[in-house]
Every structure is written in C-alpha cells, then in structure tokens.
Design an enzyme around this catalytic site. Structure first.
Site, PDB file in Angstrom:
ATOM      1  N   CYS A 123       0.816  -1.220   0.000  1.00 16.71           N
ATOM      2  CA  CYS A 123       0.000   0.000   0.000  1.00 16.71           C
ATOM      3  C   CYS A 123       0.844   1.262   0.000  1.00 16.71           C
ATOM      4  O   CYS A 123       0.318   2.365  -0.127  1.00 16.71           O
ATOM      5  CB  CYS A 123      -0.941  -0.012   1.200  1.00 16.71           C
ATOM      6  SG  CYS A 123      -1.841  -1.575   1.320  1.00 16.71           S
ATOM      7  N   LYS A 137     -10.214   5.839   4.443  1.00 10.15           N
ATOM      8  CA  LYS A 137     -11.485   5.363   4.966  1.00 10.15           C
ATOM      9  C   LYS A 137     -12.682   5.807   4.122  1.00 10.15           C
ATOM     10  O   LYS A 137     -13.547   5.006   3.805  1.00 10.15           O
ATOM     11  CB  LYS A 137     -11.638   5.872   6.410  1.00 10.15           C
ATOM     12  CG  LYS A 137     -12.973   5.611   7.043  1.00 10.15           C
ATOM     13  CD  LYS A 137     -13.165   4.117   7.289  1.00 10.15           C
ATOM     14  CE  LYS A 137     -14.615   3.767   7.565  1.00 10.15           C
ATOM     15  NZ  LYS A 137     -15.385   3.552   6.337  1.00 10.15           N
ATOM     16  N   HIS A 143      -9.322   3.708  -1.236  1.00  9.85           N
ATOM     17  CA  HIS A 143      -7.928   3.264  -1.169  1.00  9.85           C
ATOM     18  C   HIS A 143      -7.577   2.367  -2.346  1.00  9.85           C
ATOM     19  O   HIS A 143      -7.404   1.158  -2.198  1.00  9.85           O
ATOM     20  CB  HIS A 143      -7.720   2.537   0.172  1.00  9.85           C
ATOM     21  CG  HIS A 143      -6.336   2.023   0.409  1.00  9.85           C
ATOM     22  ND1 HIS A 143      -5.191   2.635  -0.083  1.00  9.85           N
ATOM     23  CD2 HIS A 143      -5.885   0.935   1.111  1.00  9.85           C
ATOM     24  CE1 HIS A 143      -4.128   1.949   0.304  1.00  9.85           C
ATOM     25  NE2 HIS A 143      -4.525   0.919   1.019  1.00  9.85           N
TER      26      HIS A 143
END
Ligand SMILES: [Zn+2]
Lengths: 388, 134
Positions: free
Chosen positions: A84, A330, A334
């Site tokens: 990520c 959130k 993402h």
C-alpha cells in the site's frame, strides 16, 4: 534542502469502476495533472509509477513502460511495488532524483484496479502484503492483522471500538466536500458500532473500502518552476522512509509503528521542521486503528493518546491538527497503488488553498503525508511547505 | 496464493514444511544465532545480525496469547473455517501466529496459556498452525 515543486496534481474519482483498466485510470489522472501544471509532456524525463496487485488483478506485470505510454509520455519508466506504500515510494525516489539534479521534470503517480476481483478475491490479493508462510497460511487477513494490533493497543493503553468509530465518523465528515471521494456520506458512531464485524474488534466501518482509481503528480525542480514561471506554490521539502520486520509477530511491539516513526524522523529532519510545525496531515488510515498508530508514530499525538484524538476533536477539521481532511483512505477510498501519490495531491491543494476543505486550515504552511505498506513493514513520510 | 494452483500446492516449501513436520511430532524449534537473536525458519542468516551460524533450539511447550482477533471475512482459502480466532502467541524466544482450534472464538482472551497444535483447514485440508489450551 531545496524543495521539489508540485506543479500539477490529478486524481480520478475513487470508487467502483471494475471495468476500467489501470492504464485508463492512470491516463485520466495524468491528463488533469498536466493541464494543471502547464508543463509540456515532452519535458518529462522519467516516470515513477506505483502499483501493488496488477499481476493478480489484471495479469499485468512490467507496468512502467505501459503507464508512460498511457500518459502520452516518452521517457524511461519504473514501477514501484511496496504494497500500500507503492506510490509513496515512487514519490520518494522521484523527489530524490530531482533534488540530485538528475531530472528537472518527472511524472509520478500510481493506480490500482481492485473491485474486478470481488471482495473475496481482493481480500486474497491484499493478503499477499503479509508473510505468506507464517501469516497468510495461518488465516491472517489484512483486516485481521490490523485487528491484532487494535486488540493489543486496547490491552495496553485502553480505549475501544467507540473511539475508533469516532475516527471513521471524522473521516466521513471530511469527505463530504470531496467530489472524488468514494463515500460522500456522513455516518454516526452508532451506525459504525452496529456494522457487521470483519475481524474483531474491527467492523465494516473501521475498514477502508475496495477502490479503483489513480493519482498523478507533475514534479519539477525549483529552477524549472522559476524559469517557466509555473504556478506551483507548494514544494515537497522533506522525505523519509522506514522499514520493519515483515511479519507482525516479529515486531518488538504489537501496537506501534516504528517504521512510520523512522520515516517521520527522517522527513522532519530533512525539511528542517518538527511535529509541532505540522498544520495538517494525510495519514494512512486503511483501518481506523492505523490512523491512531500513525499519529502517535509521527508525534502528532502522545503514545497512548492517539486513540482519543478524534473523539476529543483534536484531529477533526477544526481541531489543532486536522487529520485526513480529504476523507482519508477510509472515506476517500484506497486504490492501493494510487494512495501515496493521492495524499501528496490532497496536501498540496490544502496548502495552496484550492481544496474544498482549505477553509479549515487557512493559515497552514506545513503539511505531511504518511503512506504505509502491509502492517507497516514499509513507510514513507513527506513534508510539504508553502514556498511563496 | 498457495491454494489456487495445484502445481505449486504439491511442492514443499523447504524449511517451512520441515518445521510443520517437526511441530506435528512435538519437536517444534526456533533458530538462534551466537548473539542470542531468535527467529523462525526458513532462514539462512540471522535477520538481526546476519550471522550464518544458526542453531535449532526447542520451542518452549507453551506460550501466552499476546493478541487475537476473530475473523468473519476470510480469504477464500479459509471460507469454510470462518469465523475463527487468529492469535499471536508469545513463546518467549519467538512469537508465532496461528489459529485457536479447541475453543469457541468468543472465549479467547489475551494472556491465556496455549500449546502448539498443527491442524488442518476445513476449506482446503492444508496444514495450519494451531493452538490448543493446556
Ligand atoms: Zn543474530
């Protein structure tokens, strides 16, 4: 240290676009970034591209040259994979290469196509950021890993699900004005607490969604920006990277993120600022607990006090240091490989006064972006400052 | 992933599968370098200092649950196993991640003492590191 100017930024909408290829997503982001920058594509000397699961989602490796081509750029290109934190790493290498004089203009960014895999397939794909032998084969999922950290945090410092729900509520509130965000809807603490459990103590609303999307940045040297009279008031003035053991069980502490601290310490020193100078930050809140661990590691909250920061209003839009004014992972979404570059885009706009949430940080001069990989075995931190 | 490709499934992972074999025989171990750094296999070099002089030491019989989670949304490889409790167990020299196999997931707590117990996935029949209470 001389800054590297953010001349242009571009984001696609983040959300469900299962049929769109990552090359199309990235192309769209670069169109906006080039338009905004006023920099001709022909001046780009290198492309730095972040992507995590392209092999699994699209059966596509070797994405560097593919993405340069998609962007209409003829320049050498490299793909960065660091889970990520993939495009955070791409940004960091790009910044260092511009600084050392090798390039004057670079295209940086990332993209991820995820929702075409479905929930089960994407959960499986995300899990490869963990240690396959010792974690994934034991049934540890990515939410499960953060749940293990959340439980360890609660045991050591106290706090609970309601505190985490406040993080989710804050980030949803922040995303209300973000037209690119996946969720532009407010939620309540009660709704968050009532949502189905994903991996206890984390529920559905503690978790970022699966997202498709892309982000692009045109970065230039100070000299290039001055010579071409670019409207680029914000610079990346500090960069840092941290690392840690791959498996969560091998970390010294199960409720801290030393890799983020290492990256932050380096970035602060590099920029010549410290945590008290930070006016706003975009941190890697793949799960609500991740925001708590991040702000503690970055010294934006004391150890053990990050859990109450959102609930007490210290990190809300009108708090001391607003965290994730974009909505964060959130609520903004993402798309893994796009996230690190998208955070730089959001901080740039917040500091330049061109973000819908800039009104909350009108006098801000210093911002921070924190991007994390896996259970934070990798982290990058960038400091951005207003130069003019 | 391990369970989607029949060809890779049948090939052992040297060091790791050997460790599972040993654990099934009650002879689980950890690795230690001359500096006293500890780690899990497969490992040629100490992750802390790079020493190649690693010796196998017996894993203590029991450990304590350091943290745990009950997973309701699994990967496809554990579809039929969910919900299940995953725990990180502290054996002293090393921590190990695995599943609590002998108790209702809702009854798991940190601090509980458990022993290693290699089990099988209900979904794939693959070996899984498990823990049982003592
Ligand atoms: Zn050693």
């Amino acid at each position: 240290m001389s800054g590297v100017r953010v001349a242009g930024t571009g984001l696609t909408p983040f959300g469900n676009a299962p049929e769109r290829t990552s090359r199309d997503l990235f192309a769209e982001a670069t169109q906006t970034a080039f338009e905004e920058s006023g920099v001709p594509r022909a001046d780009v000397e290198a492309v730095f591209y972040g992507n995590f699961m392209g092999e699994l989602a699209e059966h596509q490796g070797h994405q560097g040259p593919l993405m340069a081509e998609a962007a209409g750029v003829q320049a050498p290109a490299t793909r960065y994979e660091s889970a990520c934190a993939s495009s955070g790493m791409a940004v960091r290498d790009a910044v260092m290469r511009v600084r050392n004089g090798e390039h004057d203009v670079v295209l940086v960014g990332g993209a991820e196509r995820m929702t075409n895999l479905g929930t089960a397939g994407a959960t499986e794909a995300l899990a490869i950021a963990a240690d396959d032998l010792w974690e994934v084969r034991a049934g540890m999922t990515f939410p499960g890993a953060y749940a293990l950290m959340a439980q360890a945090y609660f045991e050591e410092f106290g706090g609970g699900r309601e505190d985490l729900a406040n993080v989710a509520v804050k980030n949803h509130d922040n995303a209300l004005t973000n037209e690119k965000a996946q969720y532009q809807t407010a939620i309540s603490v009660e709704e968050a607490l009532d949502a189905p459990t994903v991996s206890s103590p984390l529920g559905l609303y503690d978790s970022c969604p699966l997202s498709d999307g892309a982000a692009a940045l045109v970065l230039t040297s100070e000299e290039y920006a001055d010579e071409h009279d670019l409207d680029a008031p914000v610079a990346i003035t500090g960069t840092g990277q941290g690392g840690d053991r791959m498996a969560l069980h091998d970390r010294e502490h199960l409720a801290r993120s030393p890799a983020a601290r290492e990256a932050g310490t380096e970035a602060y020193a590099d920029a010549g600022v410290d945590a008290s100078d930070v006016d706003l930050a975009e941190v890697h809140d793949c799960f609500t607990i991740a925001e708590v661990l991040a702000i503690e590691a970055l010294d934006l909250a004391q150890i053990g006090e990050g859990i109450s920061a959102a609930r007490d209003g210290r990190t809300t839009a009108d708090g001391d240091v607003p965290i994730n004014l974009s909505g964060g992972l959130k609520a903004k979404g993402h798309p893994v490989g796009a996230t690190g570059a998208s955070q730089i885009a959001e901080v740039t706009k917040l500091l330049a006064g061109t973000h819908p949430n800039s009104e909350h940080v009108a006098d801000a001069t210093t911002g921070l972006a924190h991007n994390a990989g896996g259970t934070v075995a990798s982290a990058t931190v960038h400091v951005l400052e207003v130069m003019e | 992933m391990s369970n989607t490709d029949a060809d890779t499934d049948t090939v052992r992972d040297a060091g790791f599968d050997d460790w599972l074999d040993a654990a099934e025989d009650g002879e689980a171990y950890y690795l230690e370098c001359p500096e006293g750094h500890t780690s899990l296999p497969p490992r040629r070099l100490c992750p802390e200092c790079g020493s190649a002089d690693l010796t196998e030491q017996p894993l203590p019989d029991t450990g304590e649950i350091a943290t745990f989670t009950v997973t309701h949304v699994p990967t496809p490889a554990f579809e039929d196993d969910a919900p299940y409790a995953t725990a990180i167990v502290d054996f002293g020299p090393v921590r190990v991640t695995g599943q609590i196999v002998d108790r209702d997931p809702d009854e798991v707590e940190t601090g509980q003492t458990v022993a290693l117990d290699i089990t099988r996935s209900e979904t794939t029949d693959e070996r899984v590191i498990g823990f049982t209470s003592v």
